[in-house]
Scaffold this active site. Structure first.
Site, PDB file in Angstrom:
ATOM      1  N   HIS A  83      66.669 -29.886 -12.860  1.00  0.00           N
ATOM      2  CA  HIS A  83      65.515 -30.446 -12.161  1.00  0.00           C
ATOM      3  C   HIS A  83      64.429 -30.844 -13.153  1.00  0.00           C
ATOM      4  CE1 HIS A  83      62.327 -31.113  -9.284  1.00  0.00           C
ATOM      5  NE2 HIS A  83      63.189 -30.962  -8.311  1.00  0.00           N
ATOM      6  N   GLY A 158      41.762 -29.652 -19.425  1.00  0.00           N
ATOM      7  CA  GLY A 158      42.465 -28.976 -20.501  1.00  0.00           C
ATOM      8  C   GLY A 158      42.683 -29.840 -21.720  1.00  0.00           C
ATOM      9  N   HIS A 163      50.761 -27.003 -23.879  1.00  0.00           N
ATOM     10  CA  HIS A 163      50.716 -25.603 -24.273  1.00  0.00           C
ATOM     11  C   HIS A 163      52.030 -25.286 -24.998  1.00  0.00           C
ATOM     12  CE1 HIS A 163      50.982 -21.232 -23.770  1.00  0.00           C
ATOM     13  NE2 HIS A 163      49.684 -21.215 -23.533  1.00  0.00           N
ATOM     14  N   PRO A 164      52.010 -24.508 -26.068  1.00  0.00           N
ATOM     15  CA  PRO A 164      53.236 -24.314 -26.867  1.00  0.00           C
ATOM     16  C   PRO A 164      54.398 -23.692 -26.108  1.00  0.00           C
ATOM     17  CG  PRO A 164      51.470 -22.819 -27.565  1.00  0.00           C
ATOM     18  CD  PRO A 164      50.858 -23.843 -26.675  1.00  0.00           C
ATOM     19  N   THR A 165      54.131 -22.862 -25.116  1.00  0.00           N
ATOM     20  CA  THR A 165      55.231 -22.257 -24.341  1.00  0.00           C
ATOM     21  C   THR A 165      55.186 -22.613 -22.868  1.00  0.00           C
ATOM     22  OG1 THR A 165      53.955 -20.221 -24.008  1.00  0.00           O
ATOM     23  CG2 THR A 165      55.456 -20.298 -25.905  1.00  0.00           C
ATOM     24  N   ALA A 166      54.010 -23.002 -22.352  1.00  0.00           N
ATOM     25  CA  ALA A 166      53.871 -23.254 -20.909  1.00  0.00           C
ATOM     26  C   ALA A 166      53.887 -24.726 -20.546  1.00  0.00           C
ATOM     27  CB  ALA A 166      52.588 -22.602 -20.378  1.00  0.00           C
ATOM     28  N   GLY A 167      53.819 -25.630 -21.532  1.00  0.00           N
ATOM     29  CA  GLY A 167      53.852 -27.055 -21.244  1.00  0.00           C
ATOM     30  C   GLY A 167      52.583 -27.529 -20.571  1.00  0.00           C
TER      31      GLY A 167
END
Length: 294
Positions: A83, A158, A163-167
């Site tokens: 998805h 923002g 974000h490096p891990t959260a996108g």
């Protein structure tokens, strides 16, 4: 008339670890002050869809809490699923149910966007009725921009970088939507994609239908995955019968239909035979009955 009610249906990029999704649900329920209405996990989509409702303030707090937990325990760089998604929390829609206007839900979407972007350093794109950049009214346009534009697109809130891990996350306000999938008894992805094209409103198909053809590795089949965005004009039965007809032209059989989340009213269930209607749409899958709105 009853107390104001808002529905929220965040989609998280985790469908294979029930214990992780349970931690997100726990955070939501603690802030909401009551149980969620529904959760749906899919290992092939690698996605979970959580449905809850309550007062605007409670729903705001619950959405922020669920997102915070997801940012803490999920990592987009390790995520693989069929998805499309832009972040560990892909989308957070707010839907007016009772005693609340769409404008109220737009304001709620912007409040949540401001808070989560500031708290987590997370880029937020606003969509639907909460759109701030006209090009991003449609969720698919945000996904395309994040995936294909050479430089990261400018978010509404923002930092101008993922974000490096959260996108990133899409947060918006919209009317009711029904997520409805139909499995095909074949592993031919080209057939699923062809049928999805036939169904899409944008390509002359059914009103308000968005559709994708997806491969389900765990089942060895393919699926026509649909969002019904105009639930007054197109019901799940309309989609199902259209898929059956298209599949027949391709010489394949249709497998099981699947509802993701809830449908708004009993009218959404019309058009199926009694047995299918009873199995797909028990009372707990009908929002108006869960919230005792009838």
């Amino acid at each position: 008339m009853g107390a104001p009610l808002v529905e929220c249906v965040p989609n998280f990029s985790e469908g294979r670890r029930p214990e992780v999704v349970a931690s997100i649900v726990a955070a939501i329920e603690h802030a909401l002050g009551q149980p969620i209405l529904d959760q749906h996990l899919d290992p092939d989509h690698h996605r979970s869809v959580i449905t809850f409702a309550g007062s605007p303030e409670a729903v705001r707090a619950a959405a922020i809490a669920g997102l915070a937990q997801a940012v803490e325990c999920l990592d987009l760089s390790r995520h693989q699923g069929v998805h499309p998604r832009i972040g560990v929390v892909d989308v957070v829609p707010f839907i007016p149910v009772r005693g609340v206007t769409m404008a109220d839900c737009v304001a709620l979407a912007h409040q949540v966007s401001q808070q989560v972007s500031a708290r987590h350093g997370l880029p937020v794109f606003c969509y639907g009725e909460a759109v701030r950049q006209a090009v991003y009214r449609d969720l698919a346009a945000i996904r395309r921009a994040v995936r294909t534009v050479p430089t990261f697109p400018t978010p509404d809130y923002g930092p101008p970088r993922p974000h490096p891990t959260a996108g990133a996350v899409a947060i918006g306000a919209r009317d009711y939507l029904i997520a409805f999938n139909v499995e095909l008894e074949t592993d031919a992805l080209d057939i699923a994609r062809s049928i999805a094209r036939e169904l899409r409103a944008a390509q002359g198909g059914l009103p308000g239908v968005k559709a994708l053809g997806l491969h389900l590795a765990s089942r060895g089949t393919v699926q026509v995955s649909c969002n019904l965005t105009d639930v007054r004009r197109t019901h799940p039965a309309d989609v199902f019968h259209a898929v059956v007809a298209a599949a027949k032209r391709h010489g394949v059989r249709v497998g099981r239909p699947e509802l993701v989340g809830l449908v708004p009213t009993p009218d959404s269930t019309l058009g199926f035979d009694a047995a299918t209607q009873a199995s797909l749409f028990p009372d707990e899958k009908i929002l108006s009955r869960r919230l005792r709105l009838e």
